[in-house]
Design an enzyme around this catalytic site. Structure first.
Site, PDB file in Angstrom:
ATOM      1  N   ASP A  82      23.968 -20.306  -1.720  1.00  0.00           N
ATOM      2  CA  ASP A  82      23.399 -19.909  -0.426  1.00  0.00           C
ATOM      3  C   ASP A  82      22.801 -18.515  -0.455  1.00  0.00           C
ATOM      4  O   ASP A  82      21.903 -18.202   0.319  1.00  0.00           O
ATOM      5  CB  ASP A  82      24.476 -19.977   0.667  1.00  0.00           C
ATOM      6  CG  ASP A  82      24.678 -21.408   1.160  1.00  0.00           C
ATOM      7  OD1 ASP A  82      23.952 -22.304   0.693  1.00  0.00           O
ATOM      8  OD2 ASP A  82      25.556 -21.619   2.017  1.00  0.00           O
ATOM      9  N   TYR A  95      25.228 -24.712   7.388  1.00  0.00           N
ATOM     10  CA  TYR A  95      26.437 -23.987   7.774  1.00  0.00           C
ATOM     11  C   TYR A  95      26.122 -22.629   8.400  1.00  0.00           C
ATOM     12  O   TYR A  95      25.143 -21.990   8.028  1.00  0.00           O
ATOM     13  CB  TYR A  95      27.323 -23.727   6.553  1.00  0.00           C
ATOM     14  CG  TYR A  95      28.309 -24.845   6.262  1.00  0.00           C
ATOM     15  CD1 TYR A  95      29.470 -24.982   7.017  1.00  0.00           C
ATOM     16  CD2 TYR A  95      28.085 -25.749   5.230  1.00  0.00           C
ATOM     17  CE1 TYR A  95      30.377 -25.999   6.758  1.00  0.00           C
ATOM     18  CE2 TYR A  95      28.985 -26.772   4.960  1.00  0.00           C
ATOM     19  CZ  TYR A  95      30.131 -26.892   5.729  1.00  0.00           C
ATOM     20  OH  TYR A  95      31.022 -27.899   5.471  1.00  0.00           O
TER      21      TYR A  95
HETATM   22 CU   LIG Z   1      32.498 -27.606   4.055  1.00  0.00          CU
END
Ligand SMILES: [Cu+2]
Length: 382
Positions: free
Chosen positions: A42, A116
């Site tokens: 990420d 996320y």
């Molecule tokens: Cu997760």
């Protein structure tokens, strides 16, 4: 830079030169053609800082928060700004410390990377503790499926059925922090303390066993690769050139939170690229080019420019300006409550004074006791 005012010494004492999330590695555990390559970095592939979202006053941060913008460089070299990327506020959580209300200074950012959201809080306490908390929420990465009930599934689906025709795929979350500690000055050493059980002879004591703490300084990088887990290995960073009045080296210890290591094999290509997950703790001598644990060009990485490869040089790390790398991690087996939006899961770790002060510093807390951080401007907790 974080330093703490020591009221007994009447001086600002340095604790950390810099600390940041270096990489966030999310390997999924699905072998199918459409999924096997989903081993996300990420930070290196998407940009943990670039993905910071503007914080909304009163929603993302409390009323007393101060906001700061962030500046970064776009792909073509032009500068860009994210407004309100950080908020800084004094927190009165209603907790107590030594019979008085605890108040601490919090620096917050939220990064929305892909599916996320990560809420990262750096909390500076009057006790000298630095607590880093990561809250994770967001949309699970799910895949379509022909199945509508668990009883229909007789093959490997690499996850959990969460709803009709929906599988939540197993994966890990590893956040590796780059912590350039300067405990009371630049020259620091890593101390490993192992708790060892000793047998006791009958004629010495009624006891048959006890444990003792054996400490040693890590001399080179290979001495400082550490797997945590049982609690019997403890890690601290000391300044070997400074002692308390009664002779202990001044230091800060790492109090780990959720500890998870990789379960992948060394020759798995995901693991070759994310090899820093093999140990929970690493230490390197400070080098300005070594910031990103997954390498500078992470998306093209073959694992030859990464924390794991740098440390193969086995450089000396004793009594030097060192960087402590710590991985906060957990394995995620999705459950139905995680769908469609996962309730925030919070994990944290602490850097905690260990013989840094002569006494518990909060006993001497008066108005002047404070923590100062320098982040473009100067803030302090009174
Ligand atoms: Cu997760």
């Amino acid at each position: 830079m974080a330093s703490i005012y020591d009221s007994e010494k009447d001086e600002q004492r340095r604790v950390m030169y810099r600390g940041f999330v270096s990489e966030v590695f999310i390997p999924y555990m699905d072998l199918t053609e459409e999924w096997y390559y989903r081993t996300f970095f990420d930070s290196g592939e998407l940009g943990f800082g670039v993905s910071a979202v503007p914080l909304v006053p009163l929603k993302d941060c409390p009323k007393n928060a101060v906001f700061m913008d962030a500046y970064f460089t776009l792909g073509d070299g032009t500068p860009a700004r994210t407004s309100n990327a950080f908020c800084i506020f004094q927190k009165h959580a209603g907790d107590i410390t030594e019979v008085r209300p605890e108040s601490s200074l919090v620096v917050r950012m939220v990064s929305a990377v892909g599916n996320y959201d990560y809420i990262v809080d750096w909390e500076f306490k009057q006790t000298g503790i630095i607590r880093v908390t990561v809250g994770m929420t967001g949309l699970l990465e799910v895949k379509g499926s022909v199945y509508t009930h668990k009883e229909q599934i007789h093959e490997e689906v690499y996850g959990t059925i969460l709803a009709e025709n929906t599988i939540g795929v197993n994966h890990d979350h590893f956040l590796i922090f780059n912590l350039d500690l300067d405990v009371d000055g630049e020259a620091n050493s890593l101390i490993k303390t192992n708790l060892k059980t000793s047998r006791v002879n009958k004629d010495i004591s009624m006891r048959r066993s006890y444990w003792r703490a054996e400490s040693e300084a890590a001399k080179t990088e290979s001495d400082a690769r550490i797997r945590l887990g049982s609690g019997a290995t403890m890690v601290s960073v000391v300044n070997p050139n400074k002692k308390t009045k009664i002779g202990n080296n001044v230091g800060y210890k790492l109090v780990p939170g959720s500890v998870a290591g990789t379960l992948l094999s060394d020759d798995d290509y995901a693991q070759i690229r994310g090899a820093f997950t093999k140990y929970n703790v690493w230490v390197t001598p400070y080098n300005e080019t070594e910031k990103w644990a997954g390498g500078l060009y992470t998306d093209r990485s073959h694992g030859d420019d990464s924390l794991a490869s740098w440390t193969k040089r086995d450089r000396e790390i004793e009594n030097k300006d060192i960087v402590l790398w710590y991985t906060l991690g957990f394995h995620h087996v999705p459950c139905q409550e995680d769908f469609p939006i996962m309730p925030t899961l919070t994990e944290s770790f602490e850097l905690r004074p260990s013989n840094f002060f002569e006494h518990n510093p909060t006993l001497y807390t008066k108005q002047e006791m404070g923590i100062k951080i320098h982040a473009g401007s100067t803030f302090s907790v009174q």
